[in-house]
Design an enzyme around this catalytic site. Sequence first.
Site, PDB file in Angstrom:
ATOM      1  N   GLY A 164     -20.216  41.673 -18.191  1.00  0.00           N
ATOM      2  CA  GLY A 164     -19.537  40.874 -17.193  1.00  0.00           C
ATOM      3  C   GLY A 164     -18.319  41.621 -16.715  1.00  0.00           C
ATOM      4  O   GLY A 164     -18.309  42.204 -15.626  1.00  0.00           O
ATOM      5  N   SER A 165     -17.300  41.659 -17.583  1.00  0.00           N
ATOM      6  CA  SER A 165     -16.060  42.329 -17.203  1.00  0.00           C
ATOM      7  C   SER A 165     -16.303  43.787 -16.808  1.00  0.00           C
ATOM      8  O   SER A 165     -15.748  44.281 -15.838  1.00  0.00           O
ATOM      9  CB  SER A 165     -15.071  42.279 -18.366  1.00  0.00           C
ATOM     10  OG  SER A 165     -14.652  40.957 -18.561  1.00  0.00           O
ATOM     11  N   GLY A 198     -24.032  31.008 -10.755  1.00  0.00           N
ATOM     12  CA  GLY A 198     -23.928  29.631 -10.271  1.00  0.00           C
ATOM     13  C   GLY A 198     -24.846  29.405  -9.085  1.00  0.00           C
ATOM     14  O   GLY A 198     -24.916  30.250  -8.193  1.00  0.00           O
ATOM     15  N   ARG A 355       7.085  16.702 -22.726  1.00  0.00           N
ATOM     16  CA  ARG A 355       5.688  17.123 -22.747  1.00  0.00           C
ATOM     17  C   ARG A 355       5.109  17.173 -21.338  1.00  0.00           C
ATOM     18  O   ARG A 355       4.308  18.054 -21.029  1.00  0.00           O
ATOM     19  CB  ARG A 355       4.856  16.156 -23.590  1.00  0.00           C
ATOM     20  CG  ARG A 355       5.177  16.229 -25.064  1.00  0.00           C
ATOM     21  CD  ARG A 355       4.581  15.053 -25.825  1.00  0.00           C
ATOM     22  NE  ARG A 355       3.155  15.221 -26.057  1.00  0.00           N
ATOM     23  CZ  ARG A 355       2.405  14.334 -26.703  1.00  0.00           C
ATOM     24  NH1 ARG A 355       2.951  13.210 -27.141  1.00  0.00           N
ATOM     25  NH2 ARG A 355       1.132  14.557 -26.892  1.00  0.00           N
ATOM     26  N   GLY A 428      -5.251   7.623 -27.651  1.00  0.00           N
ATOM     27  CA  GLY A 428      -6.665   7.282 -27.682  1.00  0.00           C
ATOM     28  C   GLY A 428      -7.237   7.071 -26.283  1.00  0.00           C
ATOM     29  O   GLY A 428      -8.357   7.494 -25.996  1.00  0.00           O
ATOM     30  N   GLU A 451     -14.816  35.310 -12.803  1.00  0.00           N
ATOM     31  CA  GLU A 451     -14.145  36.264 -11.900  1.00  0.00           C
ATOM     32  C   GLU A 451     -13.137  37.099 -12.682  1.00  0.00           C
ATOM     33  O   GLU A 451     -12.105  37.494 -12.153  1.00  0.00           O
ATOM     34  CB  GLU A 451     -13.443  35.545 -10.736  1.00  0.00           C
ATOM     35  CG  GLU A 451     -14.341  34.709  -9.881  1.00  0.00           C
ATOM     36  CD  GLU A 451     -15.062  35.510  -8.797  1.00  0.00           C
ATOM     37  OE1 GLU A 451     -16.043  34.992  -8.272  1.00  0.00           O
ATOM     38  OE2 GLU A 451     -14.669  36.657  -8.502  1.00  0.00           O
TER      39      GLU A 451
END
Lengths: 624, 624
Positions: A164-165, A198, A355, A428, A451
Amino acid sequence: MAPTVEGGDAALLPEFPRGPLDAYRARASFSWKELALFTEGEDMLRFKKTIFSALENDPLFARSPGADLSLDKYRELNFLRCKRIFEYDFLSVEDMFKSPLKVPALIQCLGMYDSSLAAKYLLHTLVFGSAVYSSGSERHLTYIQKIFSMEIFGCFALTELSHGSNTKAIRTTAHYDPATKEFIIHSPDFEAAKFWVGNMGKTATHAVVFAKLHVPGDQCHGLHPFIVQIRDPKTLLPMPGVMVGDMGKKLGQNGLDNGFAMFHKVRVPRQSLLNRMGDVTPEGTYVSPFKDVRQRFGVSLGGLSSGRVSILSLAVVNLKLAIAIALRFSATRCQFGPTQEEEIAVLEYPMQQCRLLPYLAAAYALDHFSKSLFLDLVELQRGRASGDRSARQAELGREIHALASAGKPLASWTAQQGIQECREACGGHGYLAMNRLGVLRDDNDPNCTYEGDNNVLLQQTSNYLLGLLAHRVQDGACFRSPLKSVDFLDAYPSILDQKFEVSSVADCLDSAVALAAYKWLVCYLLRETYQKLNQEKRSGSSDFEARNNCQVSHGRPLALAFLELTVVQRFHEHVHQPCVPPSLRAVLGRLSALYALWSLSRHAALLYRAERRRSCPGRRDRAS
Amino acid sequence: MAPTVEGGDAALLPEFPRGPLDAYRARASFSWKELALFTEGEDMLRFKKTIFSALENDPLFARSPGADLSLDKYRELNFLRCKRIFEYDFLSVEDMFKSPLKVPALIQCLGMYDSSLAAKYLLHTLVFGSAVYSSGSERHLTYIQKIFSMEIFGCFALTELSHGSNTKAIRTTAHYDPATKEFIIHSPDFEAAKFWVGNMGKTATHAVVFAKLHVPGDQCHGLHPFIVQIRDPKTLLPMPGVMVGDMGKKLGQNGLDNGFAMFHKVRVPRQSLLNRMGDVTPEGTYVSPFKDVRQRFGVSLGGLSSGRVSILSLAVVNLKLAIAIALRFSATRCQFGPTQEEEIAVLEYPMQQCRLLPYLAAAYALDHFSKSLFLDLVELQRGRASGDRSARQAELGREIHALASAGKPLASWTAQQGIQECREACGGHGYLAMNRLGVLRDDNDPNCTYEGDNNVLLQQTSNYLLGLLAHRVQDGACFRSPLKSVDFLDAYPSILDQKFEVSSVADCLDSAVALAAYKWLVCYLLRETYQKLNQEKRSGSSDFEARNNCQVSHGRPLALAFLELTVVQRFHEHVHQPCVPPSLRAVLGRLSALYALWSLSRHAALLYRAERRRSCPGRRDRAS
């Protein structure tokens, strides 16, 4: 981008339905409508509204979040939806040229609805379609019209099972046979199967297949793109010699049919070669306007920058959705309080604010960056289309490559971490599928990988910066780039002599302060990386080893810090423009400062260490 | 835990099948069989092998990874598998007492197969079953036998839609009616619906329901557990007055049927009260061996520590699985290399090593911690069972509560981050469902949330440490705890005067070095947090506000650093025991040092800042 309508009109920006968020909304120090107008502009808001209204009113797009949809059903639905998007024809070619930002806006709207739909549409048009358009020639224009009418459906087949890469190691072959004037496309073994493609799994009729081009005498001219029919458009049965199939369930984006294909001596006409960078004469002679293989290769993969910029904008969409869900939940969910009787919204807790709010700021800063980088890319593509072969055009290509190669990692990781934080911050309830945080996380995940793997891509950016510094050190060249993102580095010796001279927290609430610290940090990291690299080489490492040994500790933080600086710089300038409505200046300034300080704080250890080394220049860390 | 059989026997530890990993395996500096024997012991290896062999050979446990199983089918399968586990009866009660570590080992084996199965089994036996056993009395023993024969199937209903972390705000009621000698269980509104209850969605016949107990005169005695039948065991239809259902799709653990329930004046016999901490006489008088409500409440929730310790060990399982998958992939996947022709395994890249190997070390260190904490818990439970009401027993309870309250966050986050890193490190292949990293991530995710949100839980640990320091400052008490995890703090003034005196990298490869730095760090953080808290209070903040304002910047890092120190300390001692086989000392020492240094490095900014403050005591950071 200044608001064109005072306060917006009611149809474009209707009031929110009344509900438990009213109390927080009433406390806002600014008008959200004004902010929306400033951020998007009226024309864009209308465009997005057109799209969302169409989807909202079309039963094909109705859905039940958290529903238990089978893989096949989901893929089928997604294909039908993709087809319907073409029928809606939201964006004319003229409009696209007039307002290029509507292209990513359309993809983002689809991504807000469902990542799988955005991916499917994007792969067919902007990846497959653009590849045919930009790598092909006049003889391929007939495909373009069929692409937009969806008579054919396409995919882009570069990656193979084992590579791939490392695209140079791709092994599918295309041998030219002058006797029949055909190319023979062939997969030598299963490791050379096209993989992860894809749209290939169930629906594509055509593929742009990258293969090594051989002409008689077995001379190899490197990787070239071919347009290959892989399925019958009527029956969707594979063409003779093509073994094609679906890769099965993935962690997310399951509406998208990723596939594999092996070619067994599949013959395609000579004209199937997308011949912009090289062609084969009927007799079998290779001809190319480009002199060397590397240059050709660069051109054939030039389209990848646009893929990375698209991914960047889709990652921002995921982050936006997640942070909106988590903040709204946090503003209505009460838990504990100063007394047994009185409970307070969890958003009131400093922990919840720490956060979540930085990710809100990140969504704004990265959204702006993604748009501005897209416009830079448009400039590059217009230059290419007009045949510009100037040095500036080449430099612009390299600069955008460097920005996109670190921008995709930064945005996809920020989204990944942000969505995870949102998921946990909703407790939850965040774990229930219908609340969508899981889908966002799963759908965002491949943004870190496709990509170009994020960590591998970052090397492109650090190599770009190191190359510029080498050029400066060795040839006395200036740091200058068309978009000016590296120009500040020219003053690196004096920047490195600067000291941080802010005396109060209040002073830090201007992103200019963090920006100055970032400039120092990038200069420092660049110099350190350069020194480390040279030291590795002096001690006998090959270039390959030396770069690998520098990447974790030096190259990676250098590339990330450089890109964070660029994002901060662009957002800082954006929110300090004279056209910013006075009532928005405070909130935008805070968002800019928050993103800048939060990002910078992750380099705190580096800043402390650098200061320590500076205050005792002879002394390194004891353990180094 | 020393190996009992030299080299193991072939049936217990057969050779790996030959394959692409052979080359790496041949290069190992130690015998993996010896390491397995040292880590687990022969008896435990046999026990695990029995379980795995049974599952491997039973068609009910066959599966296709990445298969597209419907929600209903998966839940049904998981129930049948859970039932089958009871039939196998892997662990007798005698064996459980003799080798208590086999309890978590069984759960871990089930978790290795499927988290949903481990959760379902655990919830029925160790959560529902233990609650009946430990909160009930002799009159409830009849249930125990039915639990193990699965005549009844149980769940533990504490959390409500609007309240989870804040258990004191739970609002289900239980009014006693002396006329019929029944309790009336009632949900006042939908926000008081029991929510998220594992096993409740489809399969539980009985629930331990926590409700506020009222006796005539409307006197409320706080939260008490009741055993309530919610479904007919034959038909699984809800009992009259019970509205019960499934919560639908979750991000993961979809084999587990989480449910909700509302009670409409459901009458249950007086004997349904699990009456260990308080009872109601037939006439309606409340009696309790405990004097105050808070003490009773503490006892009724005492079981939560064991839940947290179980979660900790399941998080470790997820991390182990992920790291094994990613390392094996990395050792066989080749990409790029020093030359065009020669590709190397991605595991050879320093980047890949830095991403993955620390998580391998973390898996070993946390696995050991999880076992040792479980044994501490067994000691506590044996004390409780024997009626020990000594001060030491109470202290032991508090210490284990503090360790479990930070241990669950540390382990679940380490697993979360580690699995994500593994997913990305495997590139596209990591995104394919059949490679399991997605399932591991999704199944691990709730470990960060249930039995107490990680961030909320960490406050328990920081409060414990702050309480001890206050006791020391105000009353001159010593830092002493039964497991000695806080004893080092007694020397905090002199520890804070120590300097880091290591002069080479090589010296750092002993975890004793990181351990010393950790002790300094925890002392520093404790003192700073204490000062910050007092400063907040002096400036007029209520206790509630003061704690909230300290938690992000002080309490949270304090709790995490304290727990990391404990994990490092225990693993360091474990691998430096005299009984460690000489051939394993090097590799275990490296794992211990790697985990310790990697964890410590995440506090680097704090360490630099602290040093800076020390070198200029009058000077704070300019911006503070």
